[in-house]
Motif scaffolding. Structure first.
Motif, PDB file in Angstrom:
ATOM      1  N   LEU A  95       1.330   2.479  31.031  1.00 43.79           N
ATOM      2  CA  LEU A  95       0.981   1.853  31.930  1.00 43.79           C
ATOM      3  C   LEU A  95       1.886   0.684  31.381  1.00 43.79           C
ATOM      4  CD1 LEU A  95      -2.333   1.016  32.374  1.00 43.79           C
ATOM      5  CD2 LEU A  95      -0.798   2.663  33.965  1.00 43.79           C
ATOM      6  N   ARG A  96       2.765  -0.390  32.253  1.00 39.76           N
ATOM      7  CA  ARG A  96       3.901  -0.953  31.891  1.00 39.76           C
ATOM      8  C   ARG A  96       2.940  -1.915  30.718  1.00 39.76           C
ATOM      9  NH1 ARG A  96       5.269  -5.651  36.090  1.00 39.76           N
ATOM     10  NH2 ARG A  96       3.031  -6.577  35.999  1.00 39.76           N
ATOM     11  N   PRO A 153       5.328   2.301  36.495  1.00 37.83           N
ATOM     12  CA  PRO A 153       5.333   2.514  35.317  1.00 37.83           C
ATOM     13  C   PRO A 153       5.728   2.238  33.677  1.00 37.83           C
ATOM     14  CG  PRO A 153       5.300   4.585  36.598  1.00 37.83           C
ATOM     15  CD  PRO A 153       5.706   2.985  37.239  1.00 37.83           C
ATOM     16  N   THR A 186      -0.138   0.437  40.057  1.00 35.44           N
ATOM     17  CA  THR A 186       0.403   1.681  39.188  1.00 35.44           C
ATOM     18  C   THR A 186       0.448   2.571  40.256  1.00 35.44           C
ATOM     19  OG1 THR A 186       0.694   0.817  37.571  1.00 35.44           O
ATOM     20  CG2 THR A 186       1.070   2.874  37.799  1.00 35.44           C
ATOM     21  N   THR A 221      -3.346  -3.019  36.561  1.00 36.53           N
ATOM     22  CA  THR A 221      -2.485  -2.274  36.626  1.00 36.53           C
ATOM     23  C   THR A 221      -2.325  -1.134  37.105  1.00 36.53           C
ATOM     24  OG1 THR A 221      -1.612  -4.513  34.891  1.00 36.53           O
ATOM     25  CG2 THR A 221      -0.159  -2.197  34.685  1.00 36.53           C
TER      26      THR A 221
END
Length: 533
Positions: free
Chosen positions: A356-357, A395, A388, A384
């Motif tokens: 994930l970010r 991502p 995503t 998130t």
């Protein structure tokens, strides 16, 4: 036993509150809230948050008065905070802390001593309150709000209230957006609060810790009222179930009496008609004077009989209306959509090296109509992850792919244009659908008849939730993967039950982010993905 004004924590006397559009939230409301721990429940839009705002002084009634016994601490549902503000300023101790630091550094300025007063232990007390709410207090005081999560900000605001030691604590949905551990901290606070507390909440676990539950109920035939139930949520639910069973019996009896009275009216009219026919046949055997006398007497008798039956019919209608007014009109959602079906073994979702970010590595796969809960503390990346999957957030690395049509219900349910009607919102996502079929299906979401023509902007919170869910599920193509982000936030009790019922009938796969364990248990999740590892 009624509570006197003097013995009450809150007293509302003949309170009238008029909205900007001229409608009235409350009209001549009298309400006494006893001391101790009180929970307030009711349908979205019934006025629970408005009551707290009146008690806190945020709103001024058009008429009447509000009295509070002592100092008030108020935690609103929607906090507006300055991200650049320091945590110690939020807690109201920033100035005192700086004065203490100056004194510790050797200052003899009387101004610093005046600022401290008798609050030499204020920092220790602040740290203790933060730790009580599950927040590490050592370095937190010097951070800024922009550096903490939304859930931490809620608890910081609550800690600020606790430091003021209010006599009456007002909490509006205090566990919204809190993770499981933080929720339990708030539950413990409510359970052990030594003074008066009024909490508006849909959190059933939290409501088990109050001493009484007040339910705001609007009525078709009389002003809004607050019904009191002793004990916590479970006791309230049992009492309501008993009331509803009695109300249903009363409705059946009242409707039966109304039917019998209508038959009696019809029978009476038939007897009058028969008398008129007999009188007409015998008219030739009497003089005109006698005929006029008999006609006058018959008309007078008929008028009296009609008046008696009309009075009895009106009384029967009134009893039926009152009986039906005691019944709850909780809109149910029926989701029996065969086009959402996911078969056993069918691939729904998979990831490949997904990061994930936020930097969190996640492995997520769904096969068949699985129901997966995504859990973890605030800030772990649960929302998130959903965004995503939906493609709204790229991502950090890797990929995730849904193999079937999907829909995402975000935390904020303001995704429908306010100027559209409910029916138009559904047709916008399914332009080729038959409008008649759309309205038929909307009835299963509680929008029957003209309710489907309501503008989205005019809907209550519960109605907006049902409209958004309808727009997502009735889209073309129909979603066979439904992703829900904290769906129970701000739902009233009836809407919570309706959602559980709807998801029970949904035939597709589910990915649900929720801190509400009672909700996850109710919808029957198959497994959990814990982002805390």
């Amino acid at each position: 036993m009624p509570t006197s004004h003097r013995a009450s924590a809150l007293a509302f006397s003949a309170v009238t509150l008029i909205r900007p559009d001229g409608s009235r939230t409350f009209d001549d409301l009298d309400l006494l809230v006893p001391p101790g721990r009180t929970g307030l429940v009711g349908a979205n839009g019934s006025g629970k948050s408005t009551l707290l705002r009146l008690a806190a002084g945020d709103l001024t009634p058009a008429a009447g008065s509000v009295r509070v016994s002592g100092r008030v601490g108020y935690l609103p549902q929607d906090l507006t905070l300055d991200v650049d503000q320091r945590v110690d300023a939020v807690l109201g101790i920033g100035t005192v802390r700086r004065a203490l630091r100056a004194i510790e550094g050797g200052s003899v300025d009387q101004h610093h001593f005046d600022l401290v007063g008798d609050r030499w232990d204020v920092e220790q007390r602040a740290v203790a309150e933060l730790e009580r709410l599950g927040l590490a207090g050592d370095d937190l005081l010097d951070r800024r709000l922009g550096e903490v999560s939304g859930g931490e900000a809620v608890r910081l605001s609550l800690a600020a209230l606790l430091l003021e030691r209010p006599d009456v604590l007002l909490l509006d949905e205090p566990t919204n957006n809190l993770d499981r551990a933080a929720r339990l901290r708030v539950h413990d606070l409510v359970a052990t609060w030594p003074r008066s507390l009024v909490v508006v909440s849909h959190d059933r676990e939290l409501l088990e810790h109050v001493e009484r539950v007040g339910e705001l109920r609007p009525h078709r035939t009389r002003p809004i009222e607050v019904r009191w139930y002793g004990g916590g949520w479970s006791a309230h639910a049992e009492q309501v179930a008993a009331e509803q069973a009695a109300a249903e019996h009363a409705v059946d009896a009242a409707r039966g009496a109304l039917r019998r009275q209508r038959r009696s009216v019809a029978d009476a009219e038939e007897r009058l008609a028969q008398r008129r026919r007999v009188a007409k046949r015998n008219a030739g055997n009497v003089t005109k004077a006698e005929r006029d006398f008999l006609t006058h007497r018959a008309e007078k008798s008929a008028a009296g009989m009609r008046a008696v039956h009309a009075e009895r019919l009106d009384a029967a209608r009134e009893r039926a209306d009152l009986a039906e007014d005691a019944l709850r009109d909780d809109a149910q959602i029926i989701v029996d959509l065969p086009e959402t079906t996911v078969h056993r073994g069918q691939r729904v979702l998979d990831s490949d090296g997904l990061v994930l970010r936020t930097g969190r590595q996640v492995e997520l796969t769904l096969v068949g109509p699985e129901r997966v809960a995504v859990v973890g503390r605030n800030g772990a990346g649960k929302s998130t992850l959903l965004h995503t999957v939906a493609g709204d957030v790229p991502p950090g690395a890797g990929s995730v792919r849904a193999h079937l049509p999907w829909a995402l219900l975000p935390q904020r349910i303001d995704v429908l244009p306010g100027e559209l009607t409910v029916a138009e919102s559904v047709l916008a996502r399914s332009p080729d659908a038959d409008p008649t079929l759309v309205r038929t299906r909307l009835a299963r979401f509680g929008f029957r008849g003209t309710a489907a023509e309501k503008q989205v902007a005019t809907l209550s919170g519960g109605e907006r939730f049902r409209a958004t869910l309808a727009a997502l599920l009735l889209a073309d193509p129909a979603p066979r993967l439904l992703m829900l982000d904290e769906p129970t936030n701000n739902l009233d009790v009836a809407a919570f039950d309706a959602l559980v019922g709807a998801l029970g009938a949904y035939r597709g796969a589910l990915v649900v982010v929720s801190h509400d364990q009672a909700f996850l248990d109710a919808i029957g999740v198959d497994r959990a993905v814990d982002l805390d590892g």
